[in-house]
Design a protein around this motif. Structure first.
Motif, mmCIF file in Angstrom:
data_model
loop_
_atom_site.group_PDB
_atom_site.id
_atom_site.type_symbol
_atom_site.label_atom_id
_atom_site.label_comp_id
_atom_site.label_asym_id
_atom_site.label_seq_id
_atom_site.Cartn_x
_atom_site.Cartn_y
_atom_site.Cartn_z
ATOM 1 N N UNK A 58 26.759 -9.514 -34.518
ATOM 2 C CA UNK A 58 26.742 -8.442 -35.509
ATOM 3 C C UNK A 58 27.981 -7.560 -35.397
ATOM 4 N N UNK A 59 28.385 -7.264 -34.171
ATOM 5 C CA UNK A 59 29.576 -6.433 -33.965
ATOM 6 C C UNK A 59 30.834 -7.162 -34.410
ATOM 7 N N UNK A 60 30.932 -8.452 -34.058
ATOM 8 C CA UNK A 60 32.095 -9.232 -34.463
ATOM 9 C C UNK A 60 32.147 -9.370 -35.979
ATOM 10 N N UNK A 61 31.006 -9.652 -36.608
ATOM 11 C CA UNK A 61 30.975 -9.803 -38.068
ATOM 12 C C UNK A 61 31.417 -8.513 -38.751
ATOM 13 N N UNK A 62 30.956 -7.397 -38.256
ATOM 14 C CA UNK A 62 31.341 -6.112 -38.832
ATOM 15 C C UNK A 62 32.839 -5.861 -38.660
ATOM 16 N N UNK A 63 33.356 -6.164 -37.470
ATOM 17 C CA UNK A 63 34.788 -5.977 -37.217
ATOM 18 C C UNK A 63 35.636 -6.891 -38.101
ATOM 19 N N UNK A 64 35.212 -8.142 -38.278
ATOM 20 C CA UNK A 64 35.944 -9.079 -39.136
ATOM 21 C C UNK A 64 35.869 -8.599 -40.585
ATOM 22 N N UNK A 65 34.675 -8.204 -41.007
ATOM 23 C CA UNK A 65 34.485 -7.729 -42.385
ATOM 24 C C UNK A 65 35.369 -6.523 -42.690
ATOM 25 N N UNK A 66 35.549 -5.642 -41.727
ATOM 26 C CA UNK A 66 36.356 -4.432 -41.928
ATOM 27 C C UNK A 66 37.835 -4.646 -41.630
ATOM 28 N N UNK A 67 38.202 -5.888 -41.284
ATOM 29 C CA UNK A 67 39.594 -6.191 -41.026
ATOM 30 C C UNK A 67 40.100 -5.702 -39.686
ATOM 31 N N UNK A 68 39.204 -5.367 -38.779
ATOM 32 C CA UNK A 68 39.605 -4.863 -37.464
ATOM 33 C C UNK A 68 39.827 -5.974 -36.453
ATOM 34 N N UNK A 69 39.340 -7.169 -36.755
ATOM 35 C CA UNK A 69 39.459 -8.301 -35.847
ATOM 36 C C UNK A 69 39.499 -9.576 -36.664
ATOM 37 N N UNK A 70 40.034 -10.622 -36.060
ATOM 38 C CA UNK A 70 40.026 -11.945 -36.681
ATOM 39 C C UNK A 70 39.033 -12.836 -35.936
ATOM 40 N N UNK A 71 38.666 -13.948 -36.494
ATOM 41 C CA UNK A 71 37.675 -14.795 -35.838
ATOM 42 C C UNK A 71 38.151 -15.387 -34.509
ATOM 43 N N UNK A 72 39.446 -15.445 -34.284
ATOM 44 C CA UNK A 72 39.938 -15.961 -33.013
ATOM 45 C C UNK A 72 39.905 -14.881 -31.957
#
Length: 80
Positions: A66-80
């Motif tokens: 959930x945290x990773x999905x939120x970060x990816x969705x907000x452009x704060x992180x990439x899937x790698x």
């Protein structure tokens, strides 16, 4: 459950996600109605034989998707 998981595999893989599992519970009885441990048991390159259902995890791991999905969705992180 296998068909549902399989239908999301291509988009998950495109996002760098190569493992997934599903557990379906009957909420009143707690009975497991369906369980799938990974996209593809025979995918040796991505640990397909490691079941998302049986591998022990720390409690923090339950929140990571959930945290990773939120970060990816907000452009704060990439899937790698």
């Amino acid at each position: 459950a296998e068909q549902l998981l399989s239908s999301h595999r291509a988009s998950a893989n495109a996002s760098g996600v190569f493992n997934a599992g599903i557990v379906v519970l009957e909420h009143r009885s707690g009975e497991v109605r369906a369980a799938v441990g990974n996209f593809d048991f025979w995918d040796g390159a991505h640990g397909g034989q490691i079941s998302a259902l049986t591998e022990p995890r720390s409690p923090g791991s339950a929140l990571k998707p959930f945290l990773y999905a939120l970060a990816i969705e907000r452009g704060l992180a990439g899937p790698q």
